[in-house]
Scaffold this active site. Structure first.
Site, PDB file in Angstrom:
ATOM      1  CE1 TYR A 141       2.704  -4.306  -2.906  1.00 15.15           C
ATOM      2  CE2 TYR A 141       5.047  -4.816  -2.897  1.00 15.15           C
ATOM      3  CZ  TYR A 141       3.773  -5.078  -2.458  1.00 15.15           C
ATOM      4  OH  TYR A 141       3.553  -6.103  -1.583  1.00 15.15           O
ATOM      5  CE  LYS A 169       1.403  -7.428  -4.692  1.00 16.22           C
ATOM      6  NZ  LYS A 169       2.518  -8.231  -4.142  1.00 16.22           N
TER       7      LYS A 169
END
Length: 300
Positions: A141, A169
């Protein structure tokens, strides 16, 4: 036409699901199951639990595990369940990763360690240790606006060599850097910025992990479906249609969790309050969100 071939370990259309709470502020597992079933029924391939939108900084370890178990029970194998386990502490993150695996998660979302701002070699070591701690695939992330630390493209290239680091992400707002990594690895890139859903997909991204999908999952999936069907004009039209709501939810000066829960509550859907230090949206903001939602639904 189909987008360039990329592995999609968690599907294409993922929702960064809110964590429902009761009016008293306790974890609402029944509400979480109802929300998860609705999201999957309306087109989500996967659900990301206990991410930024899921208020992970203010839920306990036990609550995170209970949430995974409840959602897995609700949706079974109809969607990938990705558990957010990232913290600023490597050992704590390892513990959460192992607990998520026991609870039945299909994958892990691991944010860059925040506040301490580790250098890139420490960032790389952190992710490798978590990847080695369980058998689950990892999505990194990258959200430097919140963590203070970027996962630099060169670090991504090295981490992509790990067999369990399979996805990203992407909230770095660096489309050029993202494309450099896409060109040299098999990492599946999911945008976490809803306004980039089509743009990243068109250059080889795997899809999105969307906050706004809590409210309009079918509309956002329609962007990808239109592109896959060769209707690039239709895909662009759907993206532009969604952007006004995306802006209100994500860039109105309030956190996306606050605006999303305000809208879900207005629609009578499971959400409940936010936990402090977050505060609920005011009446004016909520009315504006609801008006734009209604305009968007009427337009499609």
């Amino acid at each position: 036409m189909t987008p360039p071939s990329r592995t999609r370990p968690f599907g294409r259309a993922l929702c960064a699901m809110v964590t429902p709470f009761t009016d008293e502020g306790r974890l609402d597992l029944d509400g979480a199951q109802r929300l998860a079933e609705r999201l999957v029924g309306e087109g989500c391939d996967g659900l990301v639990l206990s991410g930024t939108t899921g208020e992970s900084p203010t839920t306990t370890d036990a609550e995170k595990s209970a949430l995974v178990r409840a959602v897995v029970e609700a949706v079974g194998d109809r969607a990938a369940i990705v558990a957010g386990v990232g913290t600023s502490d490597t050992l704590h993150t390892v513990e959460l990763a192992r607990e998520a695996e026991k609870a039945g998660a299909d994958g892990l979302l691991v944010v860059t360690p925040y506040y301490s701002r580790p250098p890139q070699d420490a960032v790389e070591a952190h992710f490798r240790e978590i990847a080695d701690a369980s058998a689950l695939p990892l999505a990194l992330y990258d959200i430097p606006g919140r963590t203070g630390t970027r996962i630099e493209p060169e670090t991504m290239l090295r981490l992509a060599e790990h067999p369990r680091i399979v996805a990203v992400k992407d909230c770095a707002y660096d489309l050029l850097g993202t494309q450099k990594v896409l060109a040299r690895t098999d990492l599946a890139y999911y945008t976490g910025c809803d306004e980039y859903a089509l743009a990243l997909y068109a250059v080889g991204g795997a899809g999105y992990i969307s906050t706004v999908a809590n409210v309009v999952p079918g509309l956002l999936r329609g962007i990808l479906d239109a592109f896959d069907a060769g209707d690039t004009e239709g895909a662009a039209h759907r993206q532009r249609q969604a952007n006004a709501l995306i802006e209100l939810v994500m860039a109105s000066g309030l956190p996306g969790t606050v605006t999303t829960k305000a809208l879900l509550n207005s629609l009578g859907l499971a959400a409940g309050p936010v936990r402090a230090p977050l505060r609920p949206a005011g009446r004016e903001a909520t009315d504006g969100l609801l008006a734009e939602y209604e305009r968007l639904v009427a337009a499609v």
